[in-house]
Scaffold this motif. Structure first.
Motif, PDB file in Angstrom:
ATOM      1  N   LYS A 118       0.843  -1.194   0.000  1.00 40.90           N
ATOM      2  CA  LYS A 118       0.000   0.000   0.000  1.00 40.90           C
ATOM      3  C   LYS A 118       0.877   1.243   0.000  1.00 40.90           C
ATOM      4  O   LYS A 118       1.982   1.231   0.540  1.00 40.90           O
ATOM      5  N   ASN A 119       0.356   2.290  -0.593  1.00 44.58           N
ATOM      6  CA  ASN A 119       1.023   3.596  -0.547  1.00 44.58           C
ATOM      7  C   ASN A 119       0.479   4.391   0.628  1.00 44.58           C
ATOM      8  O   ASN A 119      -0.692   4.250   0.995  1.00 44.58           O
ATOM      9  N   TYR A 120       1.312   5.230   1.199  1.00 44.26           N
ATOM     10  CA  TYR A 120       0.858   6.129   2.251  1.00 44.26           C
ATOM     11  C   TYR A 120       1.353   7.533   1.936  1.00 44.26           C
ATOM     12  O   TYR A 120       2.335   7.740   1.238  1.00 44.26           O
ATOM     13  N   GLU A 121       0.619   8.487   2.453  1.00 46.42           N
ATOM     14  CA  GLU A 121       0.982   9.894   2.319  1.00 46.42           C
ATOM     15  C   GLU A 121       0.566  10.594   3.597  1.00 46.42           C
ATOM     16  O   GLU A 121      -0.571  10.479   4.040  1.00 46.42           O
ATOM     17  N   LEU A 122       1.496  11.300   4.187  1.00 46.71           N
ATOM     18  CA  LEU A 122       1.257  11.954   5.460  1.00 46.71           C
ATOM     19  C   LEU A 122       1.700  13.401   5.367  1.00 46.71           C
ATOM     20  O   LEU A 122       2.850  13.681   5.029  1.00 46.71           O
ATOM     21  N   GLY A 123       0.789  14.305   5.647  1.00 47.11           N
ATOM     22  CA  GLY A 123       1.128  15.719   5.712  1.00 47.11           C
ATOM     23  C   GLY A 123       1.241  16.152   7.161  1.00 47.11           C
ATOM     24  O   GLY A 123       0.521  15.653   8.030  1.00 47.11           O
ATOM     25  N   PHE A 124       2.149  17.069   7.424  1.00 41.78           N
ATOM     26  CA  PHE A 124       2.317  17.557   8.792  1.00 41.78           C
ATOM     27  C   PHE A 124       2.500  19.060   8.777  1.00 41.78           C
ATOM     28  O   PHE A 124       2.904  19.641   7.790  1.00 41.78           O
ATOM     29  N   ARG A 125       2.191  19.681   9.909  1.00 35.84           N
ATOM     30  CA  ARG A 125       2.333  21.128  10.083  1.00 35.84           C
ATOM     31  C   ARG A 125       3.161  21.394  11.341  1.00 35.84           C
ATOM     32  O   ARG A 125       2.634  21.832  12.359  1.00 35.84           O
ATOM     33  N   TYR A 126       4.434  21.109  11.236  1.00 39.60           N
ATOM     34  CA  TYR A 126       5.366  21.367  12.325  1.00 39.60           C
ATOM     35  C   TYR A 126       6.476  22.270  11.807  1.00 39.60           C
ATOM     36  O   TYR A 126       6.877  22.177  10.648  1.00 39.60           O
ATOM     37  N   ASP A 127       6.985  23.127  12.692  1.00 36.84           N
ATOM     38  CA  ASP A 127       8.007  24.095  12.298  1.00 36.84           C
ATOM     39  C   ASP A 127       9.394  23.477  12.319  1.00 36.84           C
ATOM     40  O   ASP A 127       9.745  22.728  13.236  1.00 36.84           O
ATOM     41  N   ASN A 128      10.191  23.801  11.301  1.00 42.70           N
ATOM     42  CA  ASN A 128      11.627  23.532  11.269  1.00 42.70           C
ATOM     43  C   ASN A 128      11.962  22.045  11.438  1.00 42.70           C
ATOM     44  O   ASN A 128      12.825  21.682  12.223  1.00 42.70           O
ATOM     45  N   VAL A 129      11.315  21.191  10.698  1.00 41.76           N
ATOM     46  CA  VAL A 129      11.561  19.750  10.769  1.00 41.76           C
ATOM     47  C   VAL A 129      12.723  19.411   9.850  1.00 41.76           C
ATOM     48  O   VAL A 129      12.780  19.828   8.701  1.00 41.76           O
ATOM     49  N   SER A 130      13.691  18.638  10.398  1.00 36.46           N
ATOM     50  CA  SER A 130      14.843  18.256   9.579  1.00 36.46           C
ATOM     51  C   SER A 130      14.903  16.752   9.317  1.00 36.46           C
ATOM     52  O   SER A 130      15.458  16.340   8.310  1.00 36.46           O
TER      53      SER A 130
END
Length: 172
Positions: A118-130
């Motif tokens: 299966k394919n997955y896609e995850l969006g996130f809204r966090y600042d300054n992720v490395s």
């Protein structure tokens, strides 16, 4: 014969002006679309380091990118075991360059049969992720998660709601 008579019967100059305006609009639309696409692509920087701590189902990351305020992770999950995987979650821990955990997200892996991919896609809204750490957890650990950590839909906020209302007003 006055000006209005010629304007009323001779429509060729009006059509030339109309087509000039149409051509200018189409050119501006294409130009702005290309510029917006290039600008948004330049904002996202690829996360070159990510850690996958999962062995039983094979987890791969195809795209991991982040900007200053948000990002996304895309990939595939393949069940390499001989058993059906139920009530398991993929856990994504997001870290800053100074190793500070800024957030966690979960994706439910439900009814995952052997050799299924299966394919997955995850969006996130966090600042300054490395970088991101990916691990597999069971349902007992995911029960303690907040609703924001389990939510993978993009958040549109008030700007998205206002634009949807305006577009609905004009086009419906």
């Amino acid at each position: 014969m006055n000006y209005l008579d010629i304007w009323f019967f001779d429509r060729r100059p009006r059509m030339k002006v109309f087509f000039c305006y149409l051509l200018i609009f189409v050119f501006f639309f294409i130009f702005s679309d290309i510029m917006i696409y290039n600008y948004t692509k330049s904002l996202y920087q690829p996360m070159t380091s990510y850690e996958i701590n999962v062995t039983s189902p094979e987890v791969t990351v195809t795209t991991a990118e982040a900007s200053n305020v948000n990002g996304n992770v895309k990939g595939t999950i393949k069940n390499t075991t001989d058993e059906v995987i139920n009530e398991q979650y993929l856990k994504f821990d997001f870290y800053t360059p100074r190793d500070i955990n800024v957030g966690t997200k979960y994706i439910e892996v439900d009814s995952f049969y052997p050799e299924e991919e299966k394919n997955y896609e995850l969006g996130f809204r966090y600042d300054n992720v490395s970088y991101v750490k990916i691990s597999m957890v069971d349902e007992e650990e995911a029960i303690n998660a907040t609703s924001e950590e389990l939510k993978i839909d993009p958040t549109y906020g008030p700007a998205g709601l206002i634009s949807a209302v305006i577009l609905g007003y004009f086009f419906l």
